[in-house]
Write a protein that holds these residues in place. Structure first.
Motif, PDB file in Angstrom:
ATOM      1  N   ALA A 158       3.360  14.358  -2.578  1.00  0.00           N
ATOM      2  CA  ALA A 158       3.479  14.778  -1.181  1.00  0.00           C
ATOM      3  C   ALA A 158       2.712  16.064  -0.921  1.00  0.00           C
ATOM      4  N   GLY A 159       1.907  16.020   0.140  1.00  0.00           N
ATOM      5  CA  GLY A 159       1.171  17.200   0.576  1.00  0.00           C
ATOM      6  C   GLY A 159      -0.037  17.565  -0.265  1.00  0.00           C
ATOM      7  N   VAL A 211       9.022   7.139   7.622  1.00  0.00           N
ATOM      8  CA  VAL A 211       7.872   6.272   7.399  1.00  0.00           C
ATOM      9  C   VAL A 211       6.894   6.961   6.454  1.00  0.00           C
ATOM     10  N   THR A 212       6.418   6.233   5.455  1.00  0.00           N
ATOM     11  CA  THR A 212       5.435   6.748   4.515  1.00  0.00           C
ATOM     12  C   THR A 212       4.051   6.655   5.146  1.00  0.00           C
ATOM     13  N   ASP A 213       3.359   7.765   5.216  1.00  0.00           N
ATOM     14  CA  ASP A 213       1.987   7.826   5.708  1.00  0.00           C
ATOM     15  C   ASP A 213       1.113   8.379   4.592  1.00  0.00           C
ATOM     16  N   PHE A 214      -0.164   7.973   4.567  1.00  0.00           N
ATOM     17  CA  PHE A 214      -1.032   8.465   3.500  1.00  0.00           C
ATOM     18  C   PHE A 214      -2.517   8.462   3.844  1.00  0.00           C
ATOM     19  N   LEU A 215      -2.921   7.865   4.944  1.00  0.00           N
ATOM     20  CA  LEU A 215      -4.336   7.849   5.320  1.00  0.00           C
ATOM     21  C   LEU A 215      -4.630   9.077   6.181  1.00  0.00           C
ATOM     22  N   ASP A 216      -5.492   9.937   5.699  1.00  0.00           N
ATOM     23  CA  ASP A 216      -5.715  11.255   6.307  1.00  0.00           C
ATOM     24  C   ASP A 216      -7.195  11.442   6.625  1.00  0.00           C
ATOM     25  N   THR A 225       0.830  -1.216   0.000  1.00  0.00           N
ATOM     26  CA  THR A 225       0.000   0.000   0.000  1.00  0.00           C
ATOM     27  C   THR A 225       0.861   1.262   0.000  1.00  0.00           C
ATOM     28  N   LYS A 226       1.997   1.215   0.667  1.00  0.00           N
ATOM     29  CA  LYS A 226       2.901   2.374   0.653  1.00  0.00           C
ATOM     30  C   LYS A 226       3.516   2.569  -0.724  1.00  0.00           C
ATOM     31  N   ALA A 227       3.853   1.474  -1.412  1.00  0.00           N
ATOM     32  CA  ALA A 227       4.391   1.585  -2.768  1.00  0.00           C
ATOM     33  C   ALA A 227       3.358   2.218  -3.706  1.00  0.00           C
ATOM     34  N   LEU A 228       2.099   1.810  -3.544  1.00  0.00           N
ATOM     35  CA  LEU A 228       1.036   2.421  -4.336  1.00  0.00           C
ATOM     36  C   LEU A 228       0.902   3.911  -4.023  1.00  0.00           C
ATOM     37  N   ALA A 229       0.932   4.250  -2.737  1.00  0.00           N
ATOM     38  CA  ALA A 229       0.824   5.658  -2.346  1.00  0.00           C
ATOM     39  C   ALA A 229       1.985   6.463  -2.928  1.00  0.00           C
ATOM     40  N   LEU A 230       3.188   5.915  -2.850  1.00  0.00           N
ATOM     41  CA  LEU A 230       4.361   6.622  -3.379  1.00  0.00           C
ATOM     42  C   LEU A 230       4.279   6.821  -4.895  1.00  0.00           C
ATOM     43  N   GLY A 253     -14.274  13.859   4.881  1.00  0.00           N
ATOM     44  CA  GLY A 253     -13.587  13.465   6.106  1.00  0.00           C
ATOM     45  C   GLY A 253     -12.442  12.496   5.899  1.00  0.00           C
ATOM     46  N   PHE A 254     -12.180  12.097   4.650  1.00  0.00           N
ATOM     47  CA  PHE A 254     -11.091  11.147   4.391  1.00  0.00           C
ATOM     48  C   PHE A 254     -10.397  11.451   3.070  1.00  0.00           C
ATOM     49  N   ASN A 255      -9.095  11.706   3.165  1.00  0.00           N
ATOM     50  CA  ASN A 255      -8.244  11.940   2.000  1.00  0.00           C
ATOM     51  C   ASN A 255      -7.105  10.930   1.993  1.00  0.00           C
ATOM     52  N   LEU A 256      -6.515  10.767   0.839  1.00  0.00           N
ATOM     53  CA  LEU A 256      -5.207  10.136   0.736  1.00  0.00           C
ATOM     54  C   LEU A 256      -4.215  11.285   0.577  1.00  0.00           C
ATOM     55  N   THR A 257      -3.317  11.430   1.526  1.00  0.00           N
ATOM     56  CA  THR A 257      -2.354  12.534   1.509  1.00  0.00           C
ATOM     57  C   THR A 257      -0.980  11.980   1.856  1.00  0.00           C
ATOM     58  N   LEU A 258      -0.086  11.987   0.897  1.00  0.00           N
ATOM     59  CA  LEU A 258       1.253  11.443   1.092  1.00  0.00           C
ATOM     60  C   LEU A 258       2.072  12.346   2.014  1.00  0.00           C
ATOM     61  N   SER A 259       2.638  11.735   3.058  1.00  0.00           N
ATOM     62  CA  SER A 259       3.524  12.472   3.962  1.00  0.00           C
ATOM     63  C   SER A 259       4.565  11.505   4.514  1.00  0.00           C
TER      64      SER A 259
END
Length: 161
Positions: free
Chosen positions: A30-31, A113-118, A20-25, A39-45
């Motif tokens: 970013a940002g 760490v790759t985060d993306f669930l916002d 899932t992190k590879a997909l997000a990347l 109430g829910f975004n995918l936001t790479l950080s």
């Protein structure tokens, strides 16, 4: 939970996190939030600190130190997992170990760490997180569930009816 199943849970948590992190990347910038639902975004950080970005200032630029500290804790939790005899507790520790391994891989590979669930409400955003964090949370809930005594429906906790 038998040892092979516990190892499978660890592997699934770590691999699902990394996929899932590879997909997000590859799909997110970013940002730049990608709206999924209100109430829910995918936001790479990227998080250089501990959970919820704690210690990010102290650990900034020290990913191997953070990976080492997390690795020692993860190894300790793995030992506890293999010694535990309660199936739900073993599953909980396996989820925590798998999630932790997913985050350690990020720290070693890319320094954060790759985060993306916002999740958010109006202008307030919960700290962005990932699948590893979900595995760690669910694992902790499993462990807590084994620690909470359940009362019998027929009698009280002391065995009297």
């Amino acid at each position: 939970m038998k040892t092979p199943l516990m190892l499978f849970v660890i592997a699934v948590a770590a691999v699902a996190d990394q996929v899932t992190k590879a997909l997000a990347l590859s799909l997110l910038s970013a940002g730049m939030p990608f709206s999924i639902l209100p109430g829910f975004n995918l936001t790479l950080s990227f998080n250089e600190g501990a959970s919820f970005g704690m210690l990010s200032g102290v650990m900034s630029g020290k990913p191997l130190v953070m990976a080492g500290l997390t690795g020692v804790l993860t190894l300790g939790l793995a030992v506890v997992a293999f010694r535990s005899r309660h199936p739900l507790e073993r599953a909980g520790f396996a989820l925590i170990v798998g999630g932790s391994l997913g985050n350690i891989i990020d720290r070693v590979r890319q320094g954060a760490v790759t985060d993306f669930l916002d999740f958010y409400w109006r202008d307030w955003h919960w700290p962005t997180f990932n699948l590893a964090d979900i595995a760690i949370f669910l694992g902790a809930m499993c462990i807590i569930a084994t620690a909470v005594p359940l009362r019998s429906r027929k009698g009280s906790a002391d065995g009297q009816t």
